[in-house]
Design an enzyme around this catalytic site. Structure first.
Site, PDB file in Angstrom:
ATOM      1  N   ASP A  13     -14.591 -87.297   8.002  1.00 42.48           N
ATOM      2  CA  ASP A  13     -14.943 -87.095   9.186  1.00 42.48           C
ATOM      3  C   ASP A  13     -13.797 -86.550  10.190  1.00 42.48           C
ATOM      4  OD1 ASP A  13     -17.495 -87.767   8.676  1.00 42.48           O
ATOM      5  OD2 ASP A  13     -17.085 -89.791   9.236  1.00 42.48           O
ATOM      6  N   LYS A  16     -13.521 -81.283   9.522  1.00 45.16           N
ATOM      7  CA  LYS A  16     -13.568 -80.087   8.425  1.00 45.16           C
ATOM      8  C   LYS A  16     -14.555 -79.187   8.940  1.00 45.16           C
ATOM      9  CE  LYS A  16     -14.475 -83.065   5.167  1.00 45.16           C
ATOM     10  NZ  LYS A  16     -14.360 -84.212   5.899  1.00 45.16           N
ATOM     11  N   GLY A  40     -21.527 -85.111   6.754  1.00 49.93           N
ATOM     12  CA  GLY A  40     -21.787 -84.518   7.782  1.00 49.93           C
ATOM     13  C   GLY A  40     -20.845 -83.710   8.622  1.00 49.93           C
ATOM     14  N   HIS A  41     -20.961 -82.397   8.618  1.00 50.56           N
ATOM     15  CA  HIS A  41     -19.956 -81.544   9.271  1.00 50.56           C
ATOM     16  C   HIS A  41     -20.511 -80.833  10.427  1.00 50.56           C
ATOM     17  CE1 HIS A  41     -18.102 -80.936   4.899  1.00 50.56           C
ATOM     18  NE2 HIS A  41     -18.101 -82.173   5.407  1.00 50.56           N
ATOM     19  N   GLN A 223     -16.049 -85.348   2.615  1.00 53.70           N
ATOM     20  CA  GLN A 223     -15.568 -86.719   2.329  1.00 53.70           C
ATOM     21  C   GLN A 223     -13.947 -86.466   2.442  1.00 53.70           C
ATOM     22  OE1 GLN A 223     -18.126 -85.948  -0.389  1.00 53.70           O
ATOM     23  NE2 GLN A 223     -19.262 -86.567   1.332  1.00 53.70           N
TER      24      GLN A 223
END
Ligand code: GDP
Ligand code: IMO
Ligand code: MG
Length: 428
Positions: A13, A16, A40-41, A223
């Protein structure tokens, strides 16, 4: 053969998604190499706001291909849902492809993830519950079902029935859970096969060809390095290799093709799930920072733990990945603080450590040694050039660079693509 890796330097988080969306305009292709929809991007640009779990973060740029490589574990429902959502938002997904070697997250993986977490009790890892660990276990155990297998109508029934039978013995025998219905699982696999068939490819060949043609390829980390199965705070890690080694095996490319390895770091630290976090801020200070930063998970909505920047961990991460530069995100969140702290060492058992230890119990006992720097009250939020940064904010960045051992190539000052300070080009 220029590939550029963009890798989380902390516990995930770091931003990225934002950075990759920014860089993708200068590239031909963005590829995911590890993890699954535990990621989750977030991408924010003039097309809207997007939460991407499997689709690579360059998807908003027309003409930039997106590839989900062999090292990723794919939940077809999530992927198909994400593609449909993007199409509804007017995004072209015609250049999106999935590796035939990627492993499928089956319904029993998700069930097992929950059952195992329950069984761990107070030692729970705090997984995202998406079946990631059990899917990688089956891959390593050679019991997995791959995306390419879905397309093999002749062998699929036998493979799915055998896998379900084996898993049901574990689910019912070990965990007293409800068995999975093999016919239902097979029917889902057949449906997935039909819907995914048009996008399944031998992606390692595609990426190799692009690199040989001199195209620019971004390797999208998911990650973060401190969640790496080998190098993170084991067992409070994910089940894949988010660091640079994972990019090579997770795509089938060679190390010579990688021209840059960029570490993405938040200007402070966050972690979601269990496990040690030496600089964690508990109490009111932590709550205040979490609320100001709106630190809630993109995938699970869980509150993220927050803390000061940990330069011991960041330096370790730089060494593992060989970061050629870094991106510092969320500098704006620290605006308005009287002073800011950086962890420059750990103290434990009466001694000092200057390296991130392998022993997780020892890491739990580590107390941070802080260096205090003067804060800044003028805003960095939305700044687009280094000249706009207050002197103390710049001094904070310089100190982090010195402690981590590489220079900031980008400073991010807000979630949108344009809230970015480009210092040194990453893609060239
Ligand atoms: P990722 O998993 O590394 O892609 O990061 P996430 O998207 O899960 O979390 C990062 C969050 O920070 C998202 O909500 C982004 O929109 C947001 N973000 C990224 N860069 C910045 C920044 O420089 N400033 C602020 N305020 N938010 C940012
Ligand atoms: P992105 O790509 C932050 C964490 C989980 C848990 C541990 C294991 O958005 O940075 P898993 O479901 O992978 O078995 O959970 O890893 N985790 C993440 N934390 N960002 C992520 O991805 C994460 N993916 C997994 O919270 O602690
Ligand atoms: Mg995230």
């Amino acid at each position: 053969m220029p590939a550029y890796a963009v890798i989380g330097g902390q516990w995930g988080d770091e931003g990225k998604g934002k950075v990759i969306d920014y860089l993708a305009g200068q590239s031909d292709c963005v590829v995911r190499y590890a993890g699954g929809n535990n990621a989750g991007h977030t991408v924010v640009n003039e097309r809207g706001e997007f939460q991407l779990h499997l689709v690579p973060s360059g998807i908003c740029w027309p003409g930039v291909a997106g590839i989900i490589g062999n090292g990723v574990v794919v939940n077809p429902d999530v992927l198909l849902g994400e593609i449909a959502g993007l199409q509804r938002q007017g995004i072209d997904t015609g250049q999106l492809f999935v590796s035939d070697r990627a492993h499928v997250i089956m319904p029993y993986h998700i069930l097992l993830d929950h059952l195992q977490e329950q069984a761990r009790g107070s030692g729970a890892i705090g997984t995202t519950g998406q079946g990631i660990g059990p899917a990688y276990v089956d891959k390593a155990a050679r019991d997995g079902i791959r995306v390419g297998d879905l397309l093999d109508a002749k062998h699929l029934p036998e493979q799915v029935r055998a896998a379900v039978a084996l898993k049901n013995r574990v689910i019912t025998g070990l965990f007293d859970g409800d068995p999975i219905d093999a016919d239902q699982a097979l029917a889902r696999c057949r449906e997935w096969a039909e819907r995914l068939r048009p996008v399944v490819r031998p992606t390692e060949q595609m990426v190799q060809d692009l690199l040989e043609q001199g195209k620019r390829v971004i390797l999208e980390g998911a990650q973060g390095t401190l969640l790496d199965l080998d190098h993170g705070s084991y067992p409070y890690v994910t089940s894949s290799s988010p660091s640079i080694g994972g990019a090579i095996t997770g795509l089938g490319i060679n190390p010579q093709s990688i021209k840059g390895v960029v570490g993405v770091f938040k200007a402070y630290s966050t972690r979601v799930g269990g496990g040690p976090m030496p600089t964690e801020m508990l109490g009111q200070a932590g709550d205040d920072l979490r609320e100001k930063a709106r630190e809630y998970g993109t995938t699970t909505g869980r509150a993220r733990r927050v803390g000061w920047f940990d330069a011991v961990a960041a330096r370790y991460s730089r060494q593992i990945n060989g970061f050629t530069g870094m991106v510092l995100t969320r500098l704006d969140i620290l605006d308005g603080m009287d002073d800011v702290k950086i962890c420059v060492g750990y103290r434990a058992d009466g001694g000092e450590l200057n390296r991130f230890p392998a022993n997780t119990a020892l890491l739990e006992r580590c107390e941070p040694v802080y260096e205090k720097l003067a804060g800044w009250h003028e805003p960095t939020a939305s700044a687009t050039s280094a000249a706009q940064l207050p002197a103390n904010a710049l001094a904070y960045v310089r100190r982090i660079e010195a402690l981590v051992g590489c220079n900031a190539q980008i400073i991010s000052t807000g979630p949108s693509r344009n809230e970015t300070i480009a210092i040194n080009p990453i893609i060239n």
